[in-house]
Design an enzyme around this catalytic site. Structure first.
Site, PDB file in Angstrom:
ATOM      1  N   GLU B  61       0.850  -1.291   0.092  1.00  0.00           N
ATOM      2  CA  GLU B  61       0.028  -0.100   0.020  1.00  0.00           C
ATOM      3  C   GLU B  61       0.905   1.331   0.061  1.00  0.00           C
ATOM      4  O   GLU B  61       0.429   2.286  -0.637  1.00  0.00           O
ATOM      5  CB  GLU B  61      -0.945  -0.067   1.276  1.00  0.00           C
ATOM      6  CG  GLU B  61      -2.074  -0.949   1.174  1.00  0.00           C
ATOM      7  CD  GLU B  61      -1.477  -2.393   1.602  1.00  0.00           C
ATOM      8  OE1 GLU B  61      -0.652  -2.569   2.147  1.00  0.00           O
ATOM      9  OE2 GLU B  61      -2.202  -3.395   1.289  1.00  0.00           O
ATOM     10  N   HIS B 130     -10.810  -4.744   9.331  1.00  0.00           N
ATOM     11  CA  HIS B 130     -11.361  -4.510   7.885  1.00  0.00           C
ATOM     12  C   HIS B 130     -12.865  -3.764   7.892  1.00  0.00           C
ATOM     13  O   HIS B 130     -13.667  -4.078   6.967  1.00  0.00           O
ATOM     14  CB  HIS B 130     -11.786  -5.854   7.179  1.00  0.00           C
ATOM     15  CG  HIS B 130     -10.394  -6.679   6.899  1.00  0.00           C
ATOM     16  ND1 HIS B 130      -9.895  -6.997   7.703  1.00  0.00           N
ATOM     17  CD2 HIS B 130     -10.179  -6.828   5.736  1.00  0.00           C
ATOM     18  CE1 HIS B 130      -8.607  -7.756   6.842  1.00  0.00           C
ATOM     19  NE2 HIS B 130      -9.048  -7.514   5.734  1.00  0.00           N
TER      20      HIS B 130
HETATM   21  C1  LIG Z   1      -2.156  -4.818   4.501  1.00  0.00           C
HETATM   22  C2  LIG Z   1      -3.209  -5.542   3.793  1.00  0.00           C
HETATM   23  N1  LIG Z   1      -3.260  -5.295   2.194  1.00  0.00           N
HETATM   24  C3  LIG Z   1      -4.247  -6.011   1.632  1.00  0.00           C
HETATM   25  C4  LIG Z   1      -5.052  -7.098   2.359  1.00  0.00           C
HETATM   26  C5  LIG Z   1      -6.180  -7.797   1.409  1.00  0.00           C
HETATM   27  N2  LIG Z   1      -5.712  -9.014   1.535  1.00  0.00           N
HETATM   28  C6  LIG Z   1      -6.033 -10.007   2.450  1.00  0.00           C
HETATM   29  S1  LIG Z   1      -5.201 -11.614   2.248  1.00  0.00           S
HETATM   30  C7  LIG Z   1      -4.325 -10.771   0.757  1.00  0.00           C
HETATM   31  C8  LIG Z   1      -3.732 -11.919   0.054  1.00  0.00           C
HETATM   32  C9  LIG Z   1      -2.468 -12.386   0.603  1.00  0.00           C
HETATM   33  O1  LIG Z   1      -1.679 -13.088   0.354  1.00  0.00           O
HETATM   34  P1  LIG Z   1      -0.568 -14.056   0.968  1.00  0.00           P
HETATM   35  O2  LIG Z   1       0.293 -13.268   1.979  1.00  0.00           O
HETATM   36  O3  LIG Z   1       0.158 -14.738  -0.056  1.00  0.00           O
HETATM   37  O4  LIG Z   1      -1.494 -15.107   1.644  1.00  0.00           O
HETATM   38  P2  LIG Z   1      -2.536 -16.286   1.145  1.00  0.00           P
HETATM   39  O5  LIG Z   1      -3.929 -15.606   1.309  1.00  0.00           O
HETATM   40  O6  LIG Z   1      -1.976 -16.651  -0.005  1.00  0.00           O
HETATM   41  O7  LIG Z   1      -2.550 -17.235   2.318  1.00  0.00           O
HETATM   42  C10 LIG Z   1      -5.053  -9.855   0.475  1.00  0.00           C
HETATM   43  C11 LIG Z   1      -4.353  -8.887  -0.645  1.00  0.00           C
HETATM   44  C12 LIG Z   1      -4.965  -6.988   3.909  1.00  0.00           C
HETATM   45  N3  LIG Z   1      -5.650  -7.931   4.477  1.00  0.00           N
HETATM   46  N4  LIG Z   1      -3.909  -6.532   4.520  1.00  0.00           N
END
Ligand SMILES: Cc1ncc(C[n+]2csc(CCOP(=O)(O)OP(=O)(O)O)c2C)c(N)n1
Ligand SMILES: [Mg+2]
Lengths: 328, 328
Positions: B61, B130
């Site tokens: 972000e 959230h």
């Molecule tokens: C700071 C932040 N940015 C965006 C999100 C939205 N978000 C939640 S999980 C996710 C993907 C995360 O990917 P990863 O770290 O690879 O974990 P996975 O979901 O694959 O287990 C996103 C974009 C968030 N929760 N927090």
């Protein structure tokens, strides 16, 4: 597969089944409208937390993520209180205030899931700082996704943890995607573990669907940390079978890819190896699965029987009471 | 002539219009491409405009907003999407220390025509990280403009206005509104930032409400009308700069004012509106103390009943409005 004891194998398999069946129960309850909010299921990724936490001891700590049910279960949390939390009940781990993304079991060293991608990474380094400053040989296991490697917080935490040789294992669960962003596109390195070089710490990639391999690689990192030699970055390659969350239409990947990874099912594979190596019999394997199924049934019953939390207690729960308030 | 469209579709259409009219406009954010946006706002935009102008980012972000600032400085018109407004916290340096102040700090040599879109609000069971309503953070910073569209037309019109503005504008959308359908004009007018809207006419009480609380207030006004209470609902639309004249004129007429926001009360935006009224020349026209109806001073809880109780609902507005009119 490395030879393993019958006892260790039984525990590991039962935990993997508990995770799988817990997630399936959650999916089912959600589908039937009995659970609300959103949830991130870890089906297909069970071997990572179970393998990694084999070395977890009293006084160790872990930080988790939005996809954290598996970390919680592998850490030894109570399945009933987890389910109660997801059902938003007062007898849940967070008294119904936190839900799936905030389950914590602080008494056993689980400092909590996190709704913020990367949010737990500096916290893990801080927990390790405390372990070091207090002169313990405890370690912190920092579960995080491939997606969190895009966050500044990840890089700042690795910078500080490496500078101070902190006892932390940064365990990257590379399930190939951060929501829709493929790790292969997000990072120009072939393996995320290569990023360790920039921090002057060891980095290692392991097959995250091979429980014993995870246990071995994380075990080395944990031993290094306990010896005071500092952090390690471990990348476990795995795959999430389900969509990212309920809003996912799976447009960014193919059915063939999902099928290919389903063929590498970490549970089926472990069970197969145990049978092959004559560690467990088919009857024993079936009994373990059945026992896990009963554990989850009991958890759902416990959860659904919980009471509704109240607004009054919620209002009183924002600040920790001061010593004077505790006395009064 | 009019047509029906969801709030999300209106945002999408406004972005598409802007990108069609002005080649400097482009969009950057997490999962805005093939995923179609976490809330489906973007949908097929990337197919229509290509991955050069609808850019999927990593989960970064601070980087996203900072790159928006840089691109804006160099003549582009970026729209950046922060997936949940809660994650503006990650980007706060670039929003507050960079985007907001650059024009001023360099003596007017440069502008930052950056639009930051982010959904806020509770009601989806997504819990404390959230579901926040953080408008007061941004409204407090000189150099930022802040808008909170409460229906589909405003979602488009305010976004178009934001894109025409030479300053950084934060557009706080509401997740519960995305799927709601509204009557919209064939062509979206470009709003004027700083111009509020009188939603209903009334004589006994003025309600100033923002975002989703506007429609809840309108609902409440209907119920109150049956009880013989005539309510004027005002939607500031732009919370900074604020349409002070519109509010003061209404308060002078009705003599009573209820300020409704979803965000927690302490230090919230409506405290500013309250002070604006009580410091003004219409103070003497007040027949009752200014009253605020806000979210409870708690993080947003997961449990659906607690979550509902944590922010003003229609019945809460009815009760607060009626007691204000009946007691004074
Ligand atoms: C700071 C932040 N940015 C965006 C999100 C939205 N978000 C939640 S999980 C996710 C993907 C995360 O990917 P990863 O770290 O690879 O974990 P996975 O979901 O694959 O287990 C996103 C974009 C968030 N929760 N927090
Ligand atoms: Mg991932």
């Amino acid at each position: 597969m490395a030879v393993t004891s019958k006892e260790l194998a039984t525990d590991a398999l039962r935990q993997m089944w508990q995770i799988r069946l817990f997630e399936e129960a959650v999916e089912d309850l959600y589908g039937r409208g009995m659970m609300h909010g959103t949830m991130h299921l870890s089906i297909g990724e069970e071997a990572v937390p179970v393998g990694a936490l084999r070395h977890f001891r009293e006084g160790d700590a872990l930080t988790s993520t939005h996809r954290g049910h598996g970390h919680c279960i592998a850490g030894g949390a109570d399945l009933g209180r987890m389910m109660a939390e997801l059902l938003a009940k007062d007898n849940g781990y967070c008294r119904g205030r936190g839900g799936s993304m905030h389950i914590a079991d602080v008494a056993t060293g689980n400092l909590g899931a996190n709704g913020i991608v990367g949010g737990g990474v500096p916290i893990a380094a801080g927990a390790a700082l405390s372990q070091k400053m207090r002169g313990t040989d405890n370690v912190t296991i920092c579960f995080h996704g491939d997606g969190s490697v895009g966050e500044g917080a990840w890089h700042e935490a690795l910078t500080l943890a490496s500078m101070w040789d902190l006892p932390v294992v940064f365990l990257c669960e590379n399930n190939q995607y951060g929501m829709s962003m493929p790790a292969s596109k997000a990072f120009k390195v072939e393996h995320i573990s290569e990023k360790a070089t920039a921090y002057g710490i060891p980095g290692e990639t392991v097959d995250g669907n091979d429980l014993e391999a995870v246990a071995e690689v994380v075990g080395r990192a944990v031993e290094r940390a306990r010896r005071g030699e500092g952090p390690t970055l471990v990348e476990a390659l795995t795959y999430r079978w389900r969509g990212h969350s309920k809003s996912d239409k799976n447009l960014y990947r193919t059915k063939a890819e999902i099928a290919e990874w389903r063929d590498r099912d970490p549970i089926a594979r472990y069970a197969h190896d145990l049978l092959e190596d004559e560690v467990l019999t088919q009857e024993e394997l079936d009994a373990i699965q059945a026992a896990a199924r009963q554990d989850i049934r009991d958890a759902v019953v416990f959860g659904t029987k919980g009471a509704e939390p109240t607004v009054e207690e919620m209002l009183a729960g924002v600040y920790a009471p001061t010593p004077e308030e505790v006395q009064a | 002539m009019s047509r029906t469209m969801t709030y999300a579709e209106a945002v999408r259409e406004a972005m598409a219009l802007a990108m069609t009219r002005d080649e400097r406009v482009f969009l950057m954010g997490e999962d805005v491409g093939i995923y179609g946006g976490a809330f489906g706002v973007e949908n097929d935009l990337y197919e229509r405009f290509g991955t050069d102008r609808v850019r999927d980012t990593t989960i970064s972000e601070l980087g996203i907003v900072g790159m928006g600032v840089g691109a804006a400085l160099m003549g582009m018109r970026p729209i950046v999407e922060i997936q949940f407004s809660d994650f503006t916290a990650q980007a706060m340096d670039q929003i507050v220390n960079q985007a907001a102040k650059l024009h001023f700090m360099v003596g007017g040599q440069a502008n930052v025509p950056l639009v930051i879109r982010a959904p806020g609000g509770s009601g989806t069971g997504a819990a404390a990280q959230h579901s926040q309503s953080l408008e007061a953070w941004f409204a407090h910073v000189p150099g930022l403009k802040v808008v909170m569209p409460s229906d589909a037309t405003d979602a488009a019109s305010l976004l178009l206005a934001a894109l025409n503005d030479p300053n950084p504008v934060i557009v706080l959308e509401h997740k519960l509104l995305y799927k709601q359908s509204f009557e919209v004009p064939d062509e979206f007018p470009v709003a004027r930032l700083g111009e509020g809207r009188k939603v209903t006419e009334g004589t006994d009480l003025t309600i100033v409400a923002t975002s989703i609380e506007v429609q809840r207030s309108v609902e409440a006004a209907k119920i109150l009308a049956e009880r013989g209470i005539s309510v004027e609902v005002i939607d500031p639309r732009t919370i900074r700069p604020l349409d002070t004249a519109l509010i003061l004129e209404s308060v002078e007429k009705t003599g009573r004012v209820l300020l409704v926001q979803e965000a927690a009360k302490f230090g919230g935006y409506m405290a500013e509106v309250s002070a604006t009224i009580t410091e003004s020349e219409v103070f003497g026209a007040l027949q009752a103390p200014v009253k605020r109806l806000c979210g409870l001073d708690v993080p947003i809880p997961y449990n659906p009943n607690l979550e509902r109780a944590a922010v003003p609902q229609v019945e809460d507005i009815v009760e607060a409005a009626a007691s204000l009119v009946e007691a004074w």
